[in-house]
Design an enzyme around this catalytic site. Sequence first.
Site, mmCIF file in Angstrom:
data_model
loop_
_atom_site.group_PDB
_atom_site.id
_atom_site.type_symbol
_atom_site.label_atom_id
_atom_site.label_comp_id
_atom_site.label_asym_id
_atom_site.label_seq_id
_atom_site.Cartn_x
_atom_site.Cartn_y
_atom_site.Cartn_z
ATOM 1 N N ARG A 91 0.860 -1.180 0.000
ATOM 2 C CA ARG A 91 0.000 0.000 0.000
ATOM 3 C C ARG A 91 0.892 1.224 0.000
ATOM 4 O O ARG A 91 1.627 1.457 0.961
ATOM 5 C CB ARG A 91 -0.908 -0.006 1.229
ATOM 6 C CG ARG A 91 -1.868 1.172 1.325
ATOM 7 C CD ARG A 91 -2.811 0.984 2.504
ATOM 8 N NE ARG A 91 -3.805 2.048 2.603
ATOM 9 C CZ ARG A 91 -3.602 3.195 3.242
ATOM 10 N NH1 ARG A 91 -2.446 3.437 3.839
ATOM 11 N NH2 ARG A 91 -4.561 4.091 3.292
ATOM 12 N N SER B 209 -12.676 -2.809 1.335
ATOM 13 C CA SER B 209 -12.827 -2.155 2.640
ATOM 14 C C SER B 209 -14.294 -1.839 2.897
ATOM 15 O O SER B 209 -14.988 -1.330 2.014
ATOM 16 C CB SER B 209 -12.033 -0.844 2.676
ATOM 17 O OG SER B 209 -10.663 -1.096 2.475
ATOM 18 N N LYS C 109 -3.809 6.345 8.711
ATOM 19 C CA LYS C 109 -4.688 6.715 7.590
ATOM 20 C C LYS C 109 -5.440 7.976 7.997
ATOM 21 O O LYS C 109 -6.485 7.911 8.644
ATOM 22 C CB LYS C 109 -5.666 5.573 7.300
ATOM 23 C CG LYS C 109 -6.572 5.803 6.097
ATOM 24 C CD LYS C 109 -7.440 4.574 5.861
ATOM 25 C CE LYS C 109 -8.632 4.842 4.976
ATOM 26 N NZ LYS C 109 -8.278 4.985 3.570
HETATM 27 N N1 TZP Z 1 -7.544 1.369 6.558
HETATM 28 C C1 TZP Z 1 -8.303 1.640 7.619
HETATM 29 S S1 TZP Z 1 -7.369 2.063 8.959
HETATM 30 C C2 TZP Z 1 -5.924 1.846 8.092
HETATM 31 C C3 TZP Z 1 -6.213 1.477 6.792
HETATM 32 C C4 TZP Z 1 -5.234 1.225 5.738
HETATM 33 C C5 TZP Z 1 -4.569 2.070 8.676
HETATM 34 C C6 TZP Z 1 -4.272 1.135 9.803
HETATM 35 O O1 TZP Z 1 -2.995 1.396 10.295
HETATM 36 P P1 TZP Z 1 -2.554 1.063 11.781
HETATM 37 O O2 TZP Z 1 -1.180 1.661 11.895
HETATM 38 O O3 TZP Z 1 -2.522 -0.436 11.901
HETATM 39 O O4 TZP Z 1 -3.549 1.708 12.692
#
Ligand code: TZP
Length: 211
Positions: free
Chosen positions: A40, A109, A138
């Site tokens: 990603r 998602s 994010k």
């Molecule tokens: N989609 C929803 S939250 C997220 C993504 C890609 C990020 C999650 O990152 P982390 O560091 O595990 O909280």
Amino acid sequence: MRRFDLSLYLVLDPELCRTIGMVETARLAMHGGATMVQLRDKQATTAEMIATGLELKAALAGTGVPLIVNDDVEAALAIGADGIHVGQDDMAAVAVRERIGDLMLLGLSVETEELARRVDPAIVDYVGVGPVFATDTKPDHKPPVGFDGLARIVALLPVPAVAIGGVRSEHAGRIFSAGARGLAVVSAICGQTDPEAATKAISAEIVRARQ
Ligand code: TZP
Ligand code: MG
């Protein structure tokens, strides 16, 4: 359709992985027990995604850990990735499925119960549900669903789900109790001093949570 194991799903982030890089992070996480890896990189061009994706594919070859590519369907196809993951604002799942054929995995998602009701199991293989918690990884994430929201969403889904967003090893019990099949993590592995040890620790909690 290919078999896959959502239990410890590493989602890579180039910024958080910058010290050792995404490929080395993925390799260490795979040794620590990661069961899926997603490339990603929101800033990368398709050519850059392909270059990194080919390195990741080589690093994961023969391990049985599927490589999933976020958003970029053309990159996923060029890499020969095992799957593609899209969000609600990306290319529509049905169009992605048409483009990739039946063999590649397709992840989607889902942030709400309404979206969960619309998931078509003939098109989508698994769903990422979240964010469970607010996360800096994010910045534009939707409102957190918590463990209760996770359970409500999972109950409506016709396909297996992996929980994402602020997920840490200590949440494994509540995530599996909510009906999800795994933990998707970025910062719990990317940028940790010892990504392999961090992955092993999460993996051990998952084993405990499933007993
Ligand atoms: N989609 C929803 S939250 C997220 C993504 C890609 C990020 C999650 O990152 P982390 O560091 O595990 O909280
Ligand atoms: Mg996306």
